[in-house]
Design a protein around this motif. Structure first.
Motif, PDB file in Angstrom:
ATOM      1  N   GLU A   6     -13.812  59.226  30.718  1.00 51.70           N
ATOM      2  CA  GLU A   6     -15.113  59.252  31.381  1.00 51.70           C
ATOM      3  C   GLU A   6     -15.072  60.141  32.618  1.00 51.70           C
ATOM      4  O   GLU A   6     -14.027  60.287  33.252  1.00 51.70           O
ATOM      5  CB  GLU A   6     -15.547  57.838  31.809  1.00 51.70           C
ATOM      6  N   SER A   7     -16.227  60.675  32.971  1.00 51.49           N
ATOM      7  CA  SER A   7     -16.368  61.450  34.191  1.00 51.49           C
ATOM      8  C   SER A   7     -17.824  61.419  34.629  1.00 51.49           C
ATOM      9  O   SER A   7     -18.702  61.003  33.872  1.00 51.49           O
ATOM     10  CB  SER A   7     -15.898  62.896  33.997  1.00 51.49           C
ATOM     11  N   SER A  21     -20.284  61.286  31.470  1.00 51.95           N
ATOM     12  CA  SER A  21     -19.803  61.892  30.239  1.00 51.95           C
ATOM     13  C   SER A  21     -18.578  61.150  29.739  1.00 51.95           C
ATOM     14  O   SER A  21     -17.791  60.625  30.527  1.00 51.95           O
ATOM     15  CB  SER A  21     -19.442  63.367  30.456  1.00 51.95           C
ATOM     16  N   CYS A  22     -18.414  61.117  28.432  1.00 48.29           N
ATOM     17  CA  CYS A  22     -17.237  60.524  27.799  1.00 48.29           C
ATOM     18  C   CYS A  22     -16.746  61.493  26.740  1.00 48.29           C
ATOM     19  O   CYS A  22     -17.417  61.688  25.716  1.00 48.29           O
ATOM     20  CB  CYS A  22     -17.581  59.172  27.185  1.00 48.29           C
ATOM     21  N   TYR A  92     -17.989  52.056  35.130  1.00 52.10           N
ATOM     22  CA  TYR A  92     -18.584  52.255  33.817  1.00 52.10           C
ATOM     23  C   TYR A  92     -17.523  52.714  32.825  1.00 52.10           C
ATOM     24  O   TYR A  92     -16.773  53.652  33.092  1.00 52.10           O
ATOM     25  CB  TYR A  92     -19.715  53.275  33.894  1.00 52.10           C
ATOM     26  N   TYR A  93     -17.476  52.040  31.669  1.00 51.65           N
ATOM     27  CA  TYR A  93     -16.487  52.307  30.644  1.00 51.65           C
ATOM     28  C   TYR A  93     -17.131  52.805  29.360  1.00 51.65           C
ATOM     29  O   TYR A  93     -18.137  52.253  28.906  1.00 51.65           O
ATOM     30  CB  TYR A  93     -15.697  51.044  30.314  1.00 51.65           C
ATOM     31  N   GLY A 112     -12.094  53.925  27.483  1.00 46.12           N
ATOM     32  CA  GLY A 112     -11.713  54.879  28.499  1.00 46.12           C
ATOM     33  C   GLY A 112     -11.204  54.174  29.742  1.00 46.12           C
ATOM     34  O   GLY A 112     -11.164  52.943  29.811  1.00 46.12           O
ATOM     35  N   GLN A 113     -10.813  54.957  30.746  1.00 44.71           N
ATOM     36  CA  GLN A 113     -10.245  54.407  31.970  1.00 44.71           C
ATOM     37  C   GLN A 113     -11.303  53.962  32.971  1.00 44.71           C
ATOM     38  O   GLN A 113     -10.980  53.260  33.935  1.00 44.71           O
ATOM     39  CB  GLN A 113      -9.317  55.436  32.627  1.00 44.71           C
ATOM     40  N   GLY A 114     -12.540  54.363  32.761  1.00 44.34           N
ATOM     41  CA  GLY A 114     -13.629  53.984  33.633  1.00 44.34           C
ATOM     42  C   GLY A 114     -13.924  55.012  34.709  1.00 44.34           C
ATOM     43  O   GLY A 114     -13.049  55.756  35.136  1.00 44.34           O
ATOM     44  N   THR A 115     -15.175  55.046  35.146  1.00 48.54           N
ATOM     45  CA  THR A 115     -15.585  55.903  36.248  1.00 48.54           C
ATOM     46  C   THR A 115     -16.499  55.104  37.173  1.00 48.54           C
ATOM     47  O   THR A 115     -17.382  54.378  36.719  1.00 48.54           O
ATOM     48  CB  THR A 115     -16.285  57.185  35.737  1.00 48.54           C
TER      49      THR A 115
END
Length: 121
Positions: A6-7, A21-22, A92-93, A112-115
């Motif tokens: 994620e970003s 974005s993912c 957010y994942y 994902g790792q989360g943002t």
């Protein structure tokens, strides 16, 4: 093995917009059910939205404000967030499933790792 990254998170003011974005690795991205979850400090991870079977499903708390989309050519799913509120503050994942999935975290195979998204008053 599928990797999700994620970003796009950051610090914004109430009423602002933000797009997450993912990016996904591996083949068969277009066949995956994709979803977004979020987790605020001290709270459980909660469902936000997913793309399943060609349709979308939104949590009531974000309906009308958030929009999920995907670009299969880029192996990327997006979360467009508008009219952000302080209660949207959370990590957010991005999540993916190889099979039918709805709103439960146990239904998803990859995360994902989360943002971090922080919305100030």
């Amino acid at each position: 093995q599928v990797q999700l990254v994620e970003s796009g998170g950051g610090l914004v003011q109430a009423g602002d917009s933000l797009r997450l974005s993912c990016a996904a690795s591996g083949r068969a991205f277009s066949t995956y059910v994709m979803g977004w979850f979020r987790q605020a400090p001290g709270k459980v991870r909660e469902f936000v939205v997913n793309w399943s079977g060609g349709s979308t499903n939104y949590a009531d708390s974000v309906k009308g404000r958030f929009t999920i989309s995907r670009d299969n050519a880029k192996n990327t799913v997006y979360l467009q967030m508008s009219s952000l509120k302080p209660e949207d503050t959370a990590v957010y994942y991005c999540a993916a499933s190889r099979r039918l999935a709805f709103s439960s975290i146990g239904e998803y195979d990859y995360w994902g790792q989360g943002t971090q998204v922080t919305v100030s008053s």
